[in-house]
Structures are given as C-alpha cells and as structure tokens.
Design an enzyme around this catalytic site. Structure first.
Site, PDB file in Angstrom:
ATOM      1  N   PRO A 275      22.483 -27.983 -11.384  1.00 36.40           N
ATOM      2  CA  PRO A 275      22.303 -28.116  -9.932  1.00 36.40           C
ATOM      3  C   PRO A 275      22.175 -26.757  -9.259  1.00 36.40           C
ATOM      4  O   PRO A 275      22.791 -25.781  -9.660  1.00 36.40           O
ATOM      5  CB  PRO A 275      23.600 -28.813  -9.499  1.00 36.40           C
ATOM      6  CG  PRO A 275      24.613 -28.295 -10.482  1.00 36.40           C
ATOM      7  CD  PRO A 275      23.879 -28.155 -11.790  1.00 36.40           C
ATOM      8  N   GLY A 276      21.382 -26.702  -8.239  1.00 39.22           N
ATOM      9  CA  GLY A 276      21.279 -25.493  -7.423  1.00 39.22           C
ATOM     10  C   GLY A 276      21.642 -25.816  -5.989  1.00 39.22           C
ATOM     11  O   GLY A 276      22.629 -25.331  -5.446  1.00 39.22           O
ATOM     12  N   ARG A 277      20.831 -26.685  -5.371  1.00 45.79           N
ATOM     13  CA  ARG A 277      20.994 -27.001  -3.957  1.00 45.79           C
ATOM     14  C   ARG A 277      22.391 -27.513  -3.622  1.00 45.79           C
ATOM     15  O   ARG A 277      22.991 -27.101  -2.636  1.00 45.79           O
ATOM     16  CB  ARG A 277      19.961 -28.057  -3.549  1.00 45.79           C
ATOM     17  CG  ARG A 277      20.027 -28.467  -2.092  1.00 45.79           C
ATOM     18  CD  ARG A 277      19.193 -29.718  -1.841  1.00 45.79           C
ATOM     19  NE  ARG A 277      17.906 -29.644  -2.482  1.00 45.79           N
ATOM     20  CZ  ARG A 277      16.836 -29.082  -1.951  1.00 45.79           C
ATOM     21  NH1 ARG A 277      16.915 -28.532  -0.759  1.00 45.79           N
ATOM     22  NH2 ARG A 277      15.694 -29.056  -2.606  1.00 45.79           N
ATOM     23  N   ARG A 313      11.275 -23.505   4.272  1.00 54.68           N
ATOM     24  CA  ARG A 313      11.341 -24.918   3.891  1.00 54.68           C
ATOM     25  C   ARG A 313      10.717 -25.863   4.928  1.00 54.68           C
ATOM     26  O   ARG A 313       9.970 -26.773   4.547  1.00 54.68           O
ATOM     27  CB  ARG A 313      12.787 -25.340   3.608  1.00 54.68           C
ATOM     28  CG  ARG A 313      13.411 -24.671   2.387  1.00 54.68           C
ATOM     29  CD  ARG A 313      14.750 -25.300   2.013  1.00 54.68           C
ATOM     30  NE  ARG A 313      14.581 -26.644   1.497  1.00 54.68           N
ATOM     31  CZ  ARG A 313      14.907 -27.751   2.146  1.00 54.68           C
ATOM     32  NH1 ARG A 313      15.453 -27.674   3.360  1.00 54.68           N
ATOM     33  NH2 ARG A 313      14.712 -28.923   1.603  1.00 54.68           N
ATOM     34  N   CYS A 354       2.819 -15.245  13.476  1.00 56.82           N
ATOM     35  CA  CYS A 354       1.514 -15.567  14.050  1.00 56.82           C
ATOM     36  C   CYS A 354       0.829 -16.661  13.235  1.00 56.82           C
ATOM     37  O   CYS A 354      -0.169 -16.435  12.551  1.00 56.82           O
ATOM     38  CB  CYS A 354       0.652 -14.312  14.118  1.00 56.82           C
ATOM     39  SG  CYS A 354      -0.874 -14.547  15.024  1.00 56.82           S
ATOM     40  N   TYR A 383      17.250 -22.142  -1.225  1.00 53.67           N
ATOM     41  CA  TYR A 383      15.833 -21.847  -1.005  1.00 53.67           C
ATOM     42  C   TYR A 383      15.612 -21.294   0.402  1.00 53.67           C
ATOM     43  O   TYR A 383      14.605 -21.575   1.037  1.00 53.67           O
ATOM     44  CB  TYR A 383      14.977 -23.092  -1.275  1.00 53.67           C
ATOM     45  CG  TYR A 383      15.313 -23.712  -2.602  1.00 53.67           C
ATOM     46  CD1 TYR A 383      14.897 -23.102  -3.783  1.00 53.67           C
ATOM     47  CD2 TYR A 383      16.106 -24.855  -2.694  1.00 53.67           C
ATOM     48  CE1 TYR A 383      15.248 -23.625  -5.008  1.00 53.67           C
ATOM     49  CE2 TYR A 383      16.459 -25.389  -3.916  1.00 53.67           C
ATOM     50  CZ  TYR A 383      16.022 -24.763  -5.071  1.00 53.67           C
ATOM     51  OH  TYR A 383      16.379 -25.279  -6.304  1.00 53.67           O
TER      52      TYR A 383
END
Length: 429
Positions: A275-277, A313, A354, A383
């Site tokens: 797992p990361g998130r 994201r 921009c 992320y």
C-alpha cells in the site's frame, strides 16, 4: 486564526495545537504539512491487517518519498518497494537494508536493471522480455515476476494496473515461457506479485484477484513470497461522511485465503502487500493562500497559489480533495459574523498556472472565502509532492512535519530561484 471551515482537521486534531495560518506565515505557501501521529497510525493499521504470521507490509514510496517520512515508516517495521534507482537510493539513505527493498521495475534499461542488481535489492520484472534481460545480466540470481491476474480496480482508468487494458504484468498464458527463461539462466523464482489498481473502497475486487494470483503461485513449487499488491483507498469526502475502507472485513477475508493456501502449499509462505496511498494520504494537508476573488460571467473563481504543479491529481485524474478555510485575524471585517461565514456558495478554486485545466475544485459549495485566507487541501500526502514539478518555472514547496509532541520541523526546504538553473548550461554567445 479564525476557524471558518475546519471540520475534518478538528476531528483528527491534525495540527496538534499549531495554527495553520501561522505555519503558512512561517514557512510560506504552498506548504505540505505532515502529521507524524496519523502516519504512524496508518502504518499500524496495515501491519495488523491479518493474523497470518508471515506477513509483510511494503510501503509504496512512489506515493510519498520524503526522507523523514520514509524514516518514520521504517521505524514502524514496514519494508518498502521502489520503482526507480532514485527511490532505491533514498530508501537506503532512510535506513532500509537491501533485502527490505522490493524493486518492481517496468520497461527499464539494462543500466537501471544493473543498478538494482548491484545494490542487491529484490527485483521483480513484469514482462517476459525483461525477465530475459535480467537473466542475461544476473544468471543464477533470485528474481520475482509480476503477473496480471486479469482483474483490475481503481478510481480512474489511468490507475487501473491489471486486466486486459493495462501495460503491467505477465499474462498467465506465458507461464511456460517464464519457466523456460528461469531454467535457461538458472534463475530462482523467489516470488510473484500483482497490483490491480489504486483507490478501492471495498475489498471485493482485491479479494477476487487473490484467487487468480494463488492459482498462478501454485504452479511454482518453491516460492518464498507472494505479493498481493496494494490500492487500499481512503475516504476523500470525509466532510460528507464518506465511510473508510472496512479493514476488519477485508482482513478476515484475506486471513481465510492465506491460511488455506499455506496449508495446501506445504509451508507458511510469506505474504506481502504494497500500500502507498492508505499510509500516506491522510497524513498530509497542503496549505495555500488565496490571492484573488473574481467573477467570470456566472462563475465565481477563488484564485490561490496551489497550481497543478504543486498538486496535479485534480487536473490529471479529476480527483476530489476536501478543502478547509483558515482566516487570519487581521482579515476579519467588522460586520462579519459567524452566521455569514457559515453560508455556503458555489465556487471554483483555481491555481496560478497558465492553463484552463488548473482547477483544484470545480463548482464546490464552500463558506464565503476572502483574499488572504489560507486554504487547507485535505488528504494530500499521496501523489502530491512526488508528482510536483517546476512547470511555469515555479518553485516546489517546502514540507514540514508535526511531531507527536506538537513540535514542528522542516523536512524539505522550499526551492529558491537559483535551484531552477543549477543544472542548466548557458551558451557562450
């Protein structure tokens, strides 16, 4: 500070008594703020996911690779995976031993593969051709192979990493070719792995994918480990009461499968998750300042300094992040009351890049926002900084850590203008 809209961070005691307005003033904005207590808690959630004894959590550093962050993760007893030589380098600096680093490569050069081999980390390849490359470079070595179980999941098509439409993993129909290459180069297949996608909020697809993975594992009699992948989601709409992933039910479903497979396989094989998130997302709030309020036709825009070069994201994945509002005392107007501050209005929060796609939150109902307000973007620890850039030649932000005792430390300095050109070589004209 005047608390205008702080429901989520108040409930989590995120700032541990620190004033986010003062943090923004001290360290500047944009600013990534990490809470050590929450980070450690999420590590422990997953370490105790199952009762199966031979179980390892590999943190996916691509979600957040801050050095101090990795040191905390390691101190909680987690191992780590890597996607590049850069991640391997930083992970070793954080104290991870080579055998605690799982390098899961994708379409890499011989030079990159050789770097991982020389660093003595565990290597996983995700194609037959890359297995052939590994065999040429490291005959007789241990290796792992990433398979595609045919089941994918995720919150956006760009983060689904298994199934019929993804570049990742070896199709099980190529198992005979895998075995041929293993024999050709005298390689020892020590593990197999998968990753079905990112941000699932029910465990159904994950549990289903395990069946396919275990069928593949059964075809290799001498494995040391099986890596089930990650993708564990977090509730991004906390302010609306979104329920978290039910880890208890997921753990119970996994436990049953792990014990049953170990009995059939004949040993208590090691099972891993990556797992990361889940570990990193909720540990960070991104602070930014409002610099402009404007109306364009029938839309009201709130302009701040959180462009998509800081948090991409929402622009890349149409992702949702909750937004809080913190108001410096000096911006409070004499006729302002708590009642008017609580009124919601439809606004679009945008950054300073921009690009028309530089939108942080589109058509969001929020209490009235004023120039000078500090915005808190919730759940920004996954992320966020790792996908930041210098687009528009803007500087990447600082990162700070709120320790468990409430102390605040700087873990990454804000870039300076000189950093933009330190690697550039001007022409001699």
């Amino acid at each position: 500070m005047r608390s205008v809209y702080t429901k989520v961070t108040d409930s989590m005691n995120f700032f541990e008594g620190n004033d986010p307005v003062e943090l923004a003033k001290t360290y500047g904005t944009p600013l990534y703020v990490c809470n050590e207590r929450i980070l450690r808690s999420r590590c422990r959630d997953l370490k105790h996911l199952v009762t199966y004894p031979n179980f390892v959590v590999d943190y996916s550093a691509k979600a957040n690779s801050n050095l101090a962050f990795l040191q905390i993760v390691r101190s909680e007893g987690l191992e780590v995976d890597a996607m590049s030589p850069g991640e391997i380098y930083v992970e070793k600096m954080a104290g991870f031993a080579p055998k605690e680093i799982f390098y899961i490569c994708n379409n890499v050069s011989e030079e990159e593969m050789q770097y991982a081999i020389d660093e003595d980390v565990i290597v996983s390849v995700d194609s037959v051709s890359q297995l052939e490359m590994f065999g040429r470079l490291a005959p007789g070595h241990d290796v792992a192979v990433r398979f595609n179980p045919g089941v994918g999941a995720g919150h956006h098509e760009k983060v689904v990493t298994a199934g019929k439409k993804t570049k990742f993993g070896v199709d099980p129909e190529f198992i005979p070719q895998v075995k041929e290459i293993l024999k050709k180069y005298d390689l020892h297949l020590i593990g197999i792995n998968q990753h079905i996608g990112s941000l699932f909020m029910t465990g159904d697809a994950f549990v289903k994918s395990i069946d396919s993975l275990l069928e593949i594992a059964a075809q290799f009699p001498d494995l040391d480990f099986i890596d089930m992948g990650g993708g564990f989601g977090i509730p991004y709409k906390k302010e609306d009461g979104e329920a978290p992933l039910d880890l208890k039910n997921l753990g119970e479903a996994l436990d049953k499968k792990l014990f049953e497979f170990a009995e059939k396989y004949g040993k208590m094989i090691k099972f891993r998750i990556e797992p990361g998130r889940y570990i990193s997302a909720e540990s960070n709030v991104l602070l930014g300042q409002v610099h402009s309020i404007k109306h364009n036709h029938d839309k009201k825009f709130v302009g701040c300094d959180i462009g998509f070069q800081v948090l991409i994201r929402p622009a890349m994945y149409d992702s949702y992040h909750g937004i809080e509002i913190y108001r410096p005392d000096e911006t409070k107007q004499a006729d302002e009351t708590a009642e008017t501050a609580a009124l919601a209005e439809l606004v679009t929060v945008v950054g300073n890049i921009c690009e028309s796609g530089d939108i942080l939150a589109k058509d969001r109902l929020l209490p009235p926002i004023k120039e000078g307000d500090i915005l808190g973007v919730l759940d920004a620890g996954a992320y966020g900084f790792t996908m930041s850039s210098n687009y528009n030649n803007r500087l990447r932000p600082a990162e700070i850590l709120i320790r468990e005792n409430g102390d605040v430390v700087l873990t990454r300095r804000r870039e300076k203008l000189e950093d933009l050109v330190k690697d550039l070589i001007p022409l001699d004209l």
